[in-house]
Design an enzyme around this catalytic site. Structure first.
Site, mmCIF file in Angstrom:
data_model
loop_
_atom_site.group_PDB
_atom_site.id
_atom_site.type_symbol
_atom_site.label_atom_id
_atom_site.label_comp_id
_atom_site.label_asym_id
_atom_site.label_seq_id
_atom_site.Cartn_x
_atom_site.Cartn_y
_atom_site.Cartn_z
ATOM 1 N N ASP A 264 0.823 -1.202 0.000
ATOM 2 C CA ASP A 264 0.000 0.000 0.000
ATOM 3 C C ASP A 264 0.864 1.261 0.000
ATOM 4 O OD1 ASP A 264 -2.641 1.288 0.399
ATOM 5 O OD2 ASP A 264 -1.762 1.918 2.311
ATOM 6 N N ALA A 265 0.479 2.215 -0.804
ATOM 7 C CA ALA A 265 0.985 3.609 -0.761
ATOM 8 C C ALA A 265 2.458 3.718 -0.381
ATOM 9 C CB ALA A 265 0.123 4.434 0.190
ATOM 10 N N GLU A 301 1.818 -0.003 -4.741
ATOM 11 C CA GLU A 301 0.950 1.129 -5.056
ATOM 12 C C GLU A 301 1.793 2.375 -4.839
ATOM 13 O OE1 GLU A 301 -3.105 3.489 -3.747
ATOM 14 O OE2 GLU A 301 -1.908 2.470 -2.252
ATOM 15 N N HIS A 329 -6.319 4.394 -15.228
ATOM 16 C CA HIS A 329 -7.689 4.528 -14.739
ATOM 17 C C HIS A 329 -8.228 5.941 -14.947
ATOM 18 C CE1 HIS A 329 -10.497 5.861 -11.592
ATOM 19 N NE2 HIS A 329 -11.097 4.707 -11.824
ATOM 20 N N HIS A 394 -10.797 -0.801 -5.206
ATOM 21 C CA HIS A 394 -11.440 -0.432 -3.933
ATOM 22 C C HIS A 394 -11.348 1.066 -3.687
ATOM 23 C CE1 HIS A 394 -7.278 -0.443 -2.453
ATOM 24 N NE2 HIS A 394 -7.724 0.364 -1.531
ATOM 25 N N ASP A 395 -10.242 1.642 -4.092
ATOM 26 C CA ASP A 395 -9.947 3.039 -3.798
ATOM 27 C C ASP A 395 -10.741 3.973 -4.693
ATOM 28 O OD1 ASP A 395 -8.504 4.620 -2.130
ATOM 29 O OD2 ASP A 395 -6.563 4.142 -3.011
ATOM 30 N N GLN A 396 -10.704 3.708 -5.978
ATOM 31 C CA GLN A 396 -11.373 4.599 -6.928
ATOM 32 C C GLN A 396 -12.887 4.512 -6.751
ATOM 33 O OE1 GLN A 396 -9.351 6.602 -8.121
ATOM 34 N NE2 GLN A 396 -7.453 5.432 -7.880
ATOM 35 N N VAL A 397 -13.386 3.352 -6.391
ATOM 36 C CA VAL A 397 -14.821 3.225 -6.121
ATOM 37 C C VAL A 397 -15.132 3.762 -4.725
ATOM 38 C CG1 VAL A 397 -16.715 1.589 -5.758
ATOM 39 C CG2 VAL A 397 -15.142 1.273 -7.691
ATOM 40 N N ASN A 399 -13.584 5.618 -2.587
ATOM 41 C CA ASN A 399 -13.338 7.007 -2.231
ATOM 42 C C ASN A 399 -14.024 7.974 -3.185
ATOM 43 O OD1 ASN A 399 -11.862 6.735 0.179
ATOM 44 N ND2 ASN A 399 -10.050 6.125 -0.981
#
Lengths: 569, 569
Positions: A264-265, A301, A329, A394-397, A399
């Protein structure tokens, strides 16, 4: 090899003998407090300046324990393998030697062959467990999925969480099924030819149940992250922190047969030292691969748009096998859904989609409004298989406002265009659970913190984040169980009507991707994309030997667009 | 080329016309306030989101001005070229076109030929000015020096300062002689065949007279440095900060004919973006070199022991031509002066000296006590000419107790051994002013802050820093003029007695270094060093074609040490 010989946590060696190893620099005294089956306290031995150890007998699996630092309170083990009573309870001994693995014939797929599927254990099924995923694997396999990517399962507070609030990086969420649950799932996946990628969080620890600071300087005031002080990867005593996380990667490979990690990040993993902790970690993993002959992947990521993430050590890189390509994306999303520009203000042109296909990073050094600075560097020469792409995740949806999936935002035709744009790309494709059949339930942000103050903060934080989009309407309450419940996939619609037709579309595209030679070529120089009208483009792929070509025509406009064939004429 | 066309600050273009350019993002309105010769206020034009400009006539050189931001107070220009009344006064227009340069035939030396000499303008002579250095250049030239390195001269508060408290990176300290004084010095140096390296500070700004935060987000809360918040090289609005400092480097090359920069403490220049600001800066300078055909060098002070500093861009490096090699100093210093271990606790073995000679970084990944972590990476393959070495410098002397030079600490014989170890090394040697004749005056930390509170802080800070060495005895008061005075070189002793003999020794060594083919070879693989006894070693150098060898024997013990010759037998 240090990393294989002296791992942190509790290890049963033989005959109920168990060795406990703890990093606790600057502590004078540590006791091991066995809570059950028979209570006792054992002073731990200082092994060197930074580590304590104890080896005891009569310590079967499921023994519960705490540590006591310098006569303080009971604290769970930062390297606990299991927290059967949640984040505040005792740690449990796990016997990592005894699981009856049946995946001996499993070999990881080449990364280039991956068709990834991101899923969240809690909302993938009604039951929300590892076990409940297993009966669904055939459906994924039938779709063509050969690798699942599981959102973080390290122990987090409560039972409802995306996973990024985890506070025991070595433990497996008890409410998902704990260590054996995860092993059962991985074993079942391997028996079905499905690889398992695990999402891990090495950039921060969650706000609740975080006992790390009691043990040592895990954090540094030198750098700030969105979650507060950064983990200490380059300051005094950072060796212990570096090993804690680097060895955590090995932990999942060794004990859970995980086939790769998604970090992650990583832009929030800050290290100004001579050897970046991510290089250090990837070097350890390279040695593990050498040593075991197993193939595992490291995927990042990254919000840096910096090729160094996926470059090798020799060229100053961190050595990841691949990274997520958010720009793909964003470029596609705003074309599919122009209102999306309110979130992705720097996207929306056809030329950006072309760049996303042929270079990778869309922002490769130009000024980006949202960032108020020039941003990124070119990835033009980077092999396409070093990028994971998606049209939803998960993130784009989660958030986006209302946790809206693409299904809620665009027409069925555009869902199909998105699927084709994804699956015919020269990148590793990743689906987000439910995407394949146009799931209509949202994916919202949810938590289940015990601490009411923290719960209020999370609520307020979400509201603030979405003010720009929603005005004063609060977003769904992250703490409400109903928010979580509303996100559980509705398997009942999967094969019906338009859902079933979309599923077939995905299935056919995946089958085409796996079969067509032109789609096996990740050299972006062999990918062409031509704008043939407003919102219309031709994608031309070819195999390395230029024997086989594939032409795909995309049209987002509501009118026919003429296109001369063959395209070179 | 943006960097040559639109620099910051005030520029006279022709006929007393002057263009003012200012970076002030987020400001609505800026006025230019001309203070003299004739007061007036001129509204500045917003050129784009971040920059303001004004072009006015009747603006001769020495025009004094302030800026007024959004109806605030008079503030000096962050890119001021001159602060004739000090850090709190108005900025002055400098006409950079009119200086009568006489150095047209000057060509910079190859870096490999440099014999560097670090000097502090304020204490190099009684007068403490650029002008007063000029008559001393012949003495340096006679010694063999062909490059001086000037400690920072950017405008600082008061008149006594090492220079690291500078707050106007484009201005030349008025009390040293201002812009023309520096130009006179550089011109004189070039006419004598001496290159000029300037020490610049791009990691922080001083605590007094720092008006930067009024203008824009020069600083970021994301990273902390020893001086507080870090300069903002990767956050929102960082482009302006990146250009401010990168263009500052060009400023010295263009307007002052400076031959190279020494960047202070680059480990505190923090940037997690895709292109590190140091790479960005060095790329700009490469374009300047391409464009002008001039040769300039970029030298870093780095506490990272990270080869990336001096590696090229292709291998992920920052692209510096060279960096300081502190480890060489530390390894040698503790052998020369074993009590020095109280400061350099991780040094003191002969093997470390061998490593310093044959690899460079002594700490290349091992655990270092003083840092409480593993530290550094190997520089074994790096060419020796990428390292600047010294047995003394402003920092190692001035931050040691009592500002003690090596003269105060070791015997005359050891001073000679130090000189030979330095000048026969496969690195670029740098002397610290006065070292060559065994100056007996110290080099202490001194300041002359106006602000009494800050002055008290500086005093307390120094006391705290030296508590470990000096107990409760306070170190000399940095604010006292007598502290500064006590550091001025005593030129009267230079050629007398033992001082004169040491000077001859340095002179002979430098002459040997410039003449002997074996000493022109910076390939460390051709350098051998053999321990031949406790405190005794042989240094063997050879030229690239192995035609010429040089053997130097060092003995720090008080006894003869046998050595068989030739060394290979």
């Amino acid at each position: 090899m240090h990393e294989l010989v002296t791992p942190l946590g509790a290890y049963i060696s033989a005959n109920n003998r168990c060795r406990f190893r703890l990093w606790a620099p600057q502590k004078k005294r540590v006791q091991l407090h066995i809570v059950s089956p028979a209570e006792r306290r054992v002073p731990m031995k200082k092994i060197d300046a930074d580590y304590f150890e104890a080896e005891i007998s009569d310590c079967p699996a499921d023994t519960l324990y705490f540590y006591i630092l310098d006569d303080g309170n009971d604290l769970p083990d930062p390297a606990s393998h299991h927290q059967p009573q949640g984040v505040h309870g005792p740690s449990a001994v796990v016997d990592q030697r005894t699981y009856p693995w049946s995946d001996q014939s499993w070999n990881n797929h080449p990364l280039q062959k991956f068709i990834l599927y991101e899923l969240h254990v809690g909302t993938f099924t009604e039951e929300g467990t590892f076990e409940a995923i297993i009966p669904r694997l055939d459906a994924l396999k039938d779709l063509g999925i050969n690798a699942i990517e599981i959102m973080p399962i390290a122990q987090f507070p409560g039972s409802r969480n995306w996973g990024y609030d985890g506070v025991f990086p070595y433990a497996v969420q008890h409410s998902y099924g704990g260590p054996d649950g995860l092993k059962n799932l991985v074993d079942a996946c391997h028996n079905k030819g499905i690889a398992v990628i695990l999402d891990v969080v090495y950039n921060h620890l969650g706000p609740e149940g975080n006992y790390f600071t009691a043990y040592g300087p895990y954090f540094t005031a030198a750098y700030q992250t969105p979650w507060g002080e950064a983990l200490n990867f380059d300051g005094p005593w950072s060796d212990g922190v570096r090993d804690f996380f680097a060895d955590n990667a090995l932990h999942w490979f060794r004990h859970y047969h995980i086939d790769g990690l998604r970090l992650d990040a990583i832009h929030a993993i800050l290290d100004n030292g001579a050897v970046h902790v991510l290089q250090y970690m990837n070097e350890k993993i390279d040695r593990y691969i050498q040593h075991t002959g197993k193939t595992v992947y490291m995927i990042a990521e990254s919000d840096l748009n910096a090729p160094r993430v996926i470059q090798n050590f020799k060229t100053g890189g961190y050595g990841f096998d691949a990274q997520w390509l958010d720009d793909f994306h964003h470029a596609l999303f705003v074309l599919l859904y122009p209102e999306g520009k309110e979130r992705y203000e720097d996207f929306g042109t056809m030329e950006q989609l072309v760049k996303a296909y042929t270079e990778g990073f869309v922002h490769s050094g130009e000024y980006v409004n949202a960032r108020r600075r020039k941003y990124g560097a070119s990835s033009a020469g980077v092999l396409g298989s070093k990028f994971v792409v998606f049209v939803q995740n998960h993130d784009q949806v989660g958030n986006y406002k209302n946790g809206d999936r693409l299904t809620h935002l665009v027409s069925d035709v555009r869902l199909r265009i998105a699927a084709a744009a994804l699956l015919l790309s020269p990148y590793i494709p990743m689906l987000f659970m439910g995407e394949e059949y146009g799931e209509e339930r949202p994916f919202l942000y949810f938590t289940s913190h015990d601490d009411p103050e923290l719960a209020a903060q999370v609520r307020a934080g979400r509201q603030q984040e979405f003010e720009h989009f929603l005005g004063s309407d609060p977003p769904p309450d992250p703490q409400a169980e109903s928010t979580f419940q509303s996100c559980i996939l509705d398997w009942s619609i999967r094969t019906h009507g338009k859902h079933g037709r979309l599923l077939e579309w995905y299935k056919n595209l995946i089958a085409l991707r796996r079969k067509h030679p032109a789609l096996q070529n990740f050299n972006k120089a062999d990918t062409q994309i031509r704008i043939i009208g407003s919102g219309a483009w031709a994608l031309i792929r070819q195999d390395e030997s230029k024997q086989s070509q594939l032409l795909a025509l995309f049209n987002l406009s509501d009118r026919p667009v003429p296109f001369a064939f063959p395209p070179n004429s």
